[in-house]
Design an enzyme around this catalytic site. Sequence first.
Site, PDB file in Angstrom:
ATOM      1  N   ASP A 394      30.101  58.206 -39.828  1.00  0.00           N
ATOM      2  CA  ASP A 394      30.643  56.879 -40.071  1.00  0.00           C
ATOM      3  C   ASP A 394      29.789  56.217 -41.147  1.00  0.00           C
ATOM      4  O   ASP A 394      28.677  56.671 -41.436  1.00  0.00           O
ATOM      5  CB  ASP A 394      30.601  56.079 -38.765  1.00  0.00           C
ATOM      6  CG  ASP A 394      31.130  54.670 -38.940  1.00  0.00           C
ATOM      7  OD1 ASP A 394      32.101  54.497 -39.680  1.00  0.00           O
ATOM      8  OD2 ASP A 394      30.559  53.745 -38.334  1.00  0.00           O
ATOM      9  N   ARG A 790      39.539  54.208 -45.102  1.00  0.00           N
ATOM     10  CA  ARG A 790      40.655  53.591 -44.404  1.00  0.00           C
ATOM     11  C   ARG A 790      41.264  54.532 -43.364  1.00  0.00           C
ATOM     12  O   ARG A 790      42.473  54.615 -43.222  1.00  0.00           O
ATOM     13  CB  ARG A 790      41.717  53.151 -45.405  1.00  0.00           C
ATOM     14  CG  ARG A 790      41.436  51.814 -46.062  1.00  0.00           C
ATOM     15  CD  ARG A 790      41.397  50.722 -45.032  1.00  0.00           C
ATOM     16  NE  ARG A 790      41.162  49.409 -45.621  1.00  0.00           N
ATOM     17  CZ  ARG A 790      40.703  48.387 -44.937  1.00  0.00           C
ATOM     18  NH1 ARG A 790      40.375  48.539 -43.672  1.00  0.00           N
ATOM     19  NH2 ARG A 790      40.538  47.209 -45.496  1.00  0.00           N
TER      20      ARG A 790
END
EC number: 7.6.2.1
Length: 1206
Positions: A394, A790
């Site tokens: 992440d 996204r």
Amino acid sequence: MSFFGLDCTRKKEGEVERKIRANDREYNLSFKYATNSIKTSKYNPFTFLPLNLFEQFQRIANAYFLFLLILQVIPAISSLSWFTTVVPLVLVLSVTAAKDAIDDINRHRSDRKVNNRKVNVLISGKLISEKWMNVQVGDIIKLENNQFVTADLLLLSSSEPLNLVYIETAELDGETNLKVKQALTVTGDMGENLEALAEFNGEVCCEPPNNRLDRFTGTLTFNSQKYSLDNERVLLRGCTLRNTDWCFGLVLFAGPETKLMQNCGKSTFKRTSIDRLMNVLVLFIFGLLALMCIILAVGNGIWENHAGSKFKAFLPREENTVFSAFLTFWSYIIILNTVVPISLYVSMEVIRLGNSYYINWDRTMYHAGSDTPAEARTTTLNEELGQIKYIFSDKTGTLTQNIMTFNKCSINGKSYGDVIDHYSGQSLEITEEMTPVDFSFNRLADPKFLFYDHSLVEGVKLELPDVHAFFRLLALCHTVMAEEKREGDLVYQAQSPDEGALVTAARNFGFVFRSRSPETVTIEEMGIQRTYELLAILDFNNVRKRMSVIVRNPEGKLSLYCKGADTIIYERLHPSCSEVMKVTTEHLNEFAGEGLRTLVLAYKDLDEEYFSEWKQRHHESSVALEDREEKLEKLYEEIEKDMMLIGATAVEDKLQDGVTQTLEQLAKAEIKIWVLTGDKQETAENIGYSCNLLREEMNEVFVVAANSPEEVRQELRDARLKMCPDTEQDKFLIPEIILGNTPKVVQDENVNGEYGLVINGHSLAFALESNMELEFLRTACICKTVICCRVTPLQKAQVVELVKKYKKAVTLAIGDGANDVSMIKAAHIGVGISGQEGMQAVLSSDFSFAQFRFLQRLLLVHGRWSYLRMCKFLRYFFYKNFTFTFVHFWYAFFCGFSAQTVYDEGYITLYNLVYTALPVLGMSLFDQDVNAGWSLEYPQLYVPGQLSQYFSKRAFMMCALHSWYSSLVLFFVPYAAIYDTARDNGKDGTDYQSFALITETCLTVTVCVQLGLDLSYWTVVNHLFVWGSLGMFFILTFTMYTDGLYRLRPSSFAFIGTARNCLNQPNVWLTVALTAILCVLPVVVYRFLSSQISPTINEKVRYKVCQMKEPAPRPRRTRLTRRSTRRSGYAFSHAHGYGDLMTSGRYLRRNALTCSTGLIPTGRSPGFKPTGRSAGYSPVGREQNPKQKVEPTSLQVFRAVKDSFF
């Protein structure tokens, strides 16, 4: 319901749409919608024992030992006592069951904690406090500020003007910036009127449960009117209500049907690569065992036919030779079972547990700031850490701190932010010892904002026009909301931390944004309150990459203020700005070289008559039914030209400490990094360049942002052909056959140069389709770095699953938020970071710590050592047990295939439990080829683990061959040595018991010598275990062969006096020495030759370390900077801005307190509450990560139950 640990809820088949009636439980229950209770535990008290045993006996080895136990209770074929198998089997099953029970108890506690949270539910016109688990679809519930959203809700009304609510979605998409939701006017008018809410009987018809976080479609029918519903009307479970006193919502989806839970992914039982390989090898060993037993059974049949009649006096003869051979087969199955000893699995669990404690005890992985140590939450995956090939990370909160700081700026050609040495004229590196700028003259300043260039504040105080214009623009040109609950206590709510950082900078330098309305913006300029009329907001989008505001100052002057990407703004500047633009460009290059995110600021004075005419055209375009966007864009282009350049800002998106160095080290270890983030493309690219994942030195960085499957496929194919022009379409798949399955494996392709790939979530959705996934994977795997932006939580898991499916590689996923849970569960290894977004990722992870930089130590030190130790353990364990067992095989040819054991029964029992257990455990817990410092200094040492060089099918076969050779030596050398010999007293020395004892002694000494050769790092413990085990062998041997024990139990201690009569002979000790030398000689020769001809990376490093004769280097903590000419684009907004809402006349906040003069020399007011993060801006204006306040959400319960040398 859930009973016997099973989910017995009948699943609705093919739900096409969902129908809900508010305040009508009876109607909604008819559809059998899920309740809001969640369940992640596997067992209950009734099902634990049967289900757990069923799971454990799915392991081939456990089932094998159960079968062996059954054989041993049959007297006709058993020559060993049953307790030799049942005791270790029960021990293994008990330890594993206890561990599974503890894990499941923790899951039950987590379930109860989440399900028993309280929320106010409207029942019969009254608000009643109910547990989350009792909430049902169709209920109306009341949420209060800072509460977690209980379920997926349709927003009905709120405390804010025009029914707005502010939510934080960090657990869904990792973004901590606030988002706005708005209720329908028809429901918002009910406010908090309980009577009206109780009488509300609207019917909702919407989509069925799904995992799409960014989409919702439905309709509300109320009072015979139908209203459209979209994602802006819905609050999702996992969000947190912020800066909103209360709101009411109608439950649409509950419990497992909420979008959050639909994205969480399944909990899978994770096994290491070695475990999977062991299952294959165990099957091979079973085959080898069966083959040996068949050979010996056939031998028994032949022997019975030809010579059996001559031995009737010694052996009872079975007349049916076929039946005799059949019994012999099963007898040898029992005798030779030590090729797969159950102690192997016990030892593996002990080793894994020990290496897990090393991780927990590692002080260098302890983070003092948050008082968080590293934790191995799963004890079965340690060695997998030494084989990682792909890391999926992440971004927000993992690579970055999600803290934006205003570092530097350029105003009218002058650069600010560097601290200059007055003597040398050189800029100094900013350290904590330096004195920051004193903002005490401004009582509204944020005390956590730090700036070190005193010349800029002097420019403000001297009222330099350009400096004032610069900060005036920052205070006016934005979409930030200000909240002032107490005098002087300002809280900014921004769409992104970047924009908040710029407004906070203006605030500290004396241009304080105080409040806004749809028509005005109020700021304080150097203590003087001024209200600007807000005439228009030309909002940001991904095409414009800029935003502008048009304001009229109190004196009536019209101005346009604009900020955006440098390339966009430069095209729209007045020609007279060329000189300033040239200098500013140099400053931008310097800022970008340091990895800072830059924006250019410009303004334009407007003519009143022209603006009136433009505004009329703007109004006509804004209400046009056709081509509205195109018409507005033309108007924006028209007015945003011939602007005057003011300067540029440089904001740092702060990386976590040591991120760049960690990524550099991992890259040297041939580990590929993929970043999977919910952030927009521009932001993700900037971070990629900041931490050197993307570099300008790369041959090319491909960006895939197409809007159709065909375009995505073409862009992927074009990128791949550009990297590998000579590639062939059908030769990149290789079959990998395991146990009859033939999964396809994508072969690694070599490419000249380094490439990067950036793909957005929309394109990724197409790329992950079954007919395109191989094209995407093939292209991505060629690249050095892959960044997916996204992406939804489920897409993160799908990317990981794709790599797992088609690449023969071990994957690791690391994240810090609930949106990373599905990815963490999907990967072979899941790592959670206890960061700003709570503890959800940690609670679902296999390993956890507080900082990304600890990952290099986890992999390069602990992971590599664990893998190396486990491989050494397995090679040695198979060697010593194969050697032990094969001697039985050779002996069978000399004992009439009678299933007689070559060793004493006591030795057979103690061989794996006492004589050889501790030395191999000592090696597996303490051995290291090089210490931690050198492991980090040479990351290339990690590569052999990725290639499974230390333990593989080939290594296993080499081990088996070595055992076969050693068993020949161990049997025939003692056999030849005592053949037809006499003792010193003239008595015969060739009896069975003497031969058995000599063979036992030779075997014990040989395996200890072999262990000594395998050890790289001798410790006091290793010495104690090795010499202690040898000593224990002789002590117990002499003890068991004494007269006293023989008298107590003659059948068990038949070797009376053998030890003292045999081991006092010199030729016996010569035989032991000769046997040990002959057994290890091939190993010594092979290792010597291979180290001279083709040394491994480990041998090279160990040789270099020995030559240097220096202690291990200390970990480097150098500050790595990126020098580049690339500048970030407009990156301060995650989505289309709030501009339309702000200027619509519908967007209001509570009235700000009466603003008083803000700049006084007496310091801050006593009631001032610091906001923002350390040296930066917090988009939610709250204390970050207070340890005592961390409350896990529903996702907490989903925890997995994974030479260019010199």
